[in-house]
Design a protein around this motif. Structure first.
Motif, short mmCIF file in Angstrom:
data_model
loop_
_atom_site.label_atom_id
_atom_site.label_comp_id
_atom_site.label_asym_id
_atom_site.label_seq_id
_atom_site.Cartn_x
_atom_site.Cartn_y
_atom_site.Cartn_z
N UNK A 558 33.95 45.21 45.50
CA UNK A 558 34.15 45.06 44.51
C UNK A 558 35.84 44.17 43.80
N UNK A 559 35.91 43.00 43.05
CA UNK A 559 37.19 42.77 43.13
C UNK A 559 36.79 42.37 41.39
N UNK A 560 38.11 42.98 40.19
CA UNK A 560 37.74 42.34 39.03
C UNK A 560 38.62 40.88 39.52
N UNK A 561 37.83 40.31 38.64
CA UNK A 561 38.68 39.19 38.38
C UNK A 561 39.81 38.66 36.85
N UNK A 562 40.64 37.44 37.83
CA UNK A 562 41.89 36.85 36.32
C UNK A 562 41.63 35.61 35.70
N UNK A 563 42.40 35.00 35.45
CA UNK A 563 42.67 34.63 34.55
C UNK A 563 43.20 32.80 35.74
N UNK A 564 42.51 33.22 36.99
CA UNK A 564 43.03 32.95 37.72
C UNK A 564 41.66 32.47 39.27
N UNK A 565 41.07 33.45 38.56
CA UNK A 565 40.39 33.65 39.97
C UNK A 565 39.47 32.51 39.95
#
Length: 820
Positions: A558-565
């Motif tokens: 699992x990865x949590x997204x950021x504004x740059x994802x």
């Protein structure tokens, strides 16, 4: 630490002079380099033996004369099928007898220093500093021998109270950097691979080992670890030159990735790499190859795919030296570079002693370099790194930390322990002491260097506020905007702001500090999480909340997204633009708090609890694998489900009931006027089952985590939807599903097919029923002897009414009704 300086000065051929200086006095003698016989240098054979980590293979030693010599030196068994079982010891003895000849003054001086050391009751050790001139490579290869293997006939010196470093004497003044109170380590983890050269894919084994080794040091506030998100040469340069404050500049640069000693074709458009020193011409374009030198394998991206980028020693050295330039009176530079890459300290040919990566960094004013002289196994490098940083976190010198790392490498087979080497050229700091001599403080990490990334400047951490034990601190993250491949979630900001007001309310959460981040990037999140966990006591309550997209990579992590994802052209996640669940797990493990709450309102959030599992059967051993005393994780869905948001109310369904349960007091299931995490989860699960049965909220606890009290019940229930949202926030979401960026086309197609089938069935059923009715009416209108009063009624109703709707229907479906 007792110093034992050894100067090595080449003479003619394989002759060299040894000059020693120690607490036992000074001495000098002449000696001969080892592994010479009848004027022939067999040093390269020794290197081939050391590099043969999979055992003896005759193809690598095809010269019969070479095998004869190996048998005579007890490197090869007489049957020539395998190495001699004690070959490493015999190599070490040859090196020892060369450096400290039998009956020489220098050997007597060494023995005297060791006797003095053993007579002391303290824990000191003897530090041998091997010193060579920078031009010695033009006359001999004395600096490239594996001197770390010194064996006196009874023991390897480095297995006892002896350490060793290397010093390259230059005309320039040695670097003079000041020891620090606290150390910042920047990790560059390159996953570049090259199947053609046998550079296999690397795992996160060493990264995890480094984090484990630094757990206590980070709790003590002595060492801060950060990671370069994109492991490219350009990103490293941009990162180092873009730092504006001294406390943000790393003291230690650690490279975890592949390395090699070889030749890179310089023909334009070719750039083919050749391992080793044998190749004279490029195997692709047939151009003449330059001299071999050391390379580190960074990553570079071409059309969205990662490719190996071979960065030579001189380029990296120039980069680190140039980024350290400043016009300020005081500007600290990188004091230590750690290279766990294979052959990162190898130097085999040419007139320069600086053609290895480690040596070249010393030439570019880096005062200390830890590197691997030969190839090294991944597990050995991980064992070394973990113990090295654990020792460094106890304020030990580099020589001591390397000794502890070598001891950890003794696990298993493969003779890995002698491969790390320490190059030091640090004025008045022979042992390599990074820390000041003052005692370690119990205070936590220095937070003054971190900046505010929240959209609300009043919500940043108060760096000057001394937190008392038992405080409640929360970090709320909402991401509504993304890069390529992900849909916006405007409601994520509302999720954060509504929950923030709940926690800050003195009648509800009564939190001491609540920090909100809206649309942060990776660095923003990592730094704020470091601050969240850094200065906490066991009695503090720490809460981390995330609202946004969750996405899995190809390994189901699992990865949590950021504004740059974003996603690449193949639709795969660019992991460097997202936050891994592993990072959050490790961060929480470092936190002193025994009350930790993690709330994930995103797709696949149930996968968070699986992230540390190593089993292949898909089982989830939460109790043993989740770790963290008193930790509880709430997830909006299982690892197989999507997390839904509502269009009308803005917040996600999960956060809606999270907030509603606290504001109305309905989550107080036992009526004690307090709401525990377990009660809140049970309430959310109950309400969501009514509205969205397809979603299954999860709770994963360790210890007493489920009993943590999150809020108190308000005196008067509050309408959760009436809470004010800051100006500019969105009150709706454009998409009703929080997916990993793409619609669930399979589910949509199934629903569409089911709808069409249902409509078709109903249409057919209606046709059949209407046809049956028309047949019944026609029969009633046809006079027979059996006709009754009902038939007469039907006949009178339809016989004279040509425009009756039933007549029209019967004309369509049949049969037609009789005319008048």
């Amino acid at each position: 630490m007792e110093l034992f300086d050894v100067w090595l000065s080449p003479l003619e051929g394989n002759q060299f002079k040894i000059i020693v200086k120690s607490n036992a006095g000074e001495a000098e003698d002449d000696s001969l380099l080892p592994f010479w016989e009848d004027g022939k240098d067999w040093r390269n054979t020794i290197i081939k033996v050391i590099e043969s980590q999979d055992g003896f293979k005759s193809d690598f030693f095809s010269d019969p004369d070479e095998q004869d010599w190996m048998v005579r030196y007890k490197l090869l068994d007489e049957d020539r099928q395998r190495f001699h079982p004690s070959y490493i010891k015999y190599i070490g003895q040859a090196l020892y007898n060369s450096l400290f000849p039998h009956g020489s003054d220098v050997r007597q001086s060494l023995n005297s220093s060791l006797r003095i050391l053993e007579s002391n009751s303290n824990n000191s050790h003897l530090h041998i500093c091997l010193k060579c001139e920078e031009y010695s490579a033009k006359r001999t290869s004395i600096a490239s021998y594996p001197w770390e293997l010194l064996h006196d006939g009874q023991r390897f010196l480095l297995h006892h109270r002896v350490s060793l470093s290397r010093y390259i004497a230059k005309k320039s003044v040695p670097s003079n950097f000041y020891p620090q109170d606290k150390i910042h380590v920047l990790l560059v983890a390159s996953r570049a691979e090259d199947e053609e050269l046998g550079l296999k894919p690397l795992t996160q084994l060493e990264q995890n080992a480094i984090r484990n080794g630094l757990i206590q040091a980070q709790k003590d506030g002595l060492i801060r670890l950060s990671r370069l998100r994109i492991p490219t040469q350009k990103e490293l340069q941009d990162h180092l030159t873009g730092l504006s404050t001294d406390d943000a500049i790393p003291h230690v640069l650690h490279f975890d990735g592949h390395g090699l000693f070889g030749k890179l074709c310089v023909e334009q458009g070719c750039s083919t790499m050749h391992k080793g020193i044998k190749a004279e011409r490029c195997r692709r374009c047939n151009s003449r190859l330059p001299e071999a030198e050391g390379y580190l394998v960074f990553e570079k991206f071409y059309k969205g795919k990662s490719k190996p980028d071979y960065v030579k020693a001189s380029s990296l050295g120039a980069l680190l030296q140039s980024t350290s330039l400043s016009d300020s009176d005081y500007h600290h530079r990188i004091s230590l570079v750690v290279l766990t890459a294979c052959q990162s300290a190898m130097a085999l040919e040419g007139d320069s002693i600086f053609n290895g990566v480690a040596q070249n960094l010393i030439d570019h004013q880096v005062p200390a370099v830890v590197a691997m002289q030969y190839s090294i196994r991944a597990d050995a490098a991980s064992n070394f790194s973990e113990q090295f940083y654990r020792s460094l976190g106890k304020r030990n010198s580099l020589s001591t930390a390397i000794h502890h790392g070598r001891v950890a490498m003794l696990q298993g087979n493969g003779h890995q322990w002698f491969r790390p080497v320490l190059y030091l050229r640090w004025k008045d700091n022979e042992g390599g002491q990074l820390f000041k001599e003052s005692k370690p403080q119990n205070s936590a990490t220095d937070e003054t260097s971190l900046h505010a990334f929240s959209v609300n400047q009043n919500s940043v951490l108060d760096d000057n506020k001394n937190l008392k034990a038992g405080q409640k601190i929360a970090l709320l993250i909402g991401v509504k905007q993304y890069g390529v491949g992900f849909k916006e979630i405007p409601g994520a900001e509302r999720d954060v702001q509504v929950f923030k007001q709940i926690l800050e309310s003195s009648n509800l959460g009564n939190f001491d500090q609540v920090i909100s981040l809206i649309d942060p990037n990776v660095q923003d999140i990592e730094q704020k999480i470091d601050l969240l966990i850094g200065k906490r006591s066991e009695k503090d309550l720490v809460l981390l909340y995330f609202s946004g997209h969750g996405v899995k990579n190809s390994n189901n992590t699992l990865f949590l997204t950021t504004c740059k994802t974003q996603k690449n052209s193949q639709g795969e996640l660019d992991e460097s633009t997202a936050i891994s669940a592993q990072f959050i797990h490790d961060a929480m493990d470092r936190c002193n708090s025994k009350q930790q709450i993690i709330i994930l309102d995103c797709c696949f959030s149930g996968a968070f609890s699986e992230n540390l599992l190593v089993k292949d059967d898909g089982s989830i051993d939460l109790k043993n694998q989740l770790g963290g005393e008193g930790r509880v994780i709430l997830t909006s869905s299982t690892s197989l489900e999507n997390s839904f948001a509502t269009k009308s109310e803005g917040s996600s369904i999960y956060t809606k009931y999270l907030v509603q349960g606290i504001q109305t007091g309905e989550a107080d299931l036992n009526g004690d006027q307090r709401i525990s995490i377990q009660e809140l989860h049970d309430y959310i699960q109950r309400e969501m089952k009514k509205e969205m049965p397809s979603m299954t909220p999860g709770i994963y606890t360790t210890g007493e985590g489920a009993r943590i009290l999150l809020a108190r019940v308000p005196d008067t229930p509050i309408d959760w939807s009436a809470f004010e949202i800051p100006k500019g926030s969105e009150n709706f979401v454009e998409s009703s599903v929080r997916t990993g960026g793409q619609p669930n086309y399979q589910k949509i197609a199934f629903m569409l097919s089911a709808t069409i089938a249902t409509i078709s069935f109903l249409g057919l059923l209606m046709f059949v029923l209407m046809r049956l009715r028309c047949s019944s009416i026609k029969e009633s209108m046809t006079y027979t002897e059996d006709s009754d009063y009902h038939d007469k009624y039907v006949f009178d109703k339809y016989i004279d009414n040509k425009n009756h709707p039933q007549r029209k229907i019967c004309e369509l479906v049949g049969p037609n009704l009789p005319p008048n």
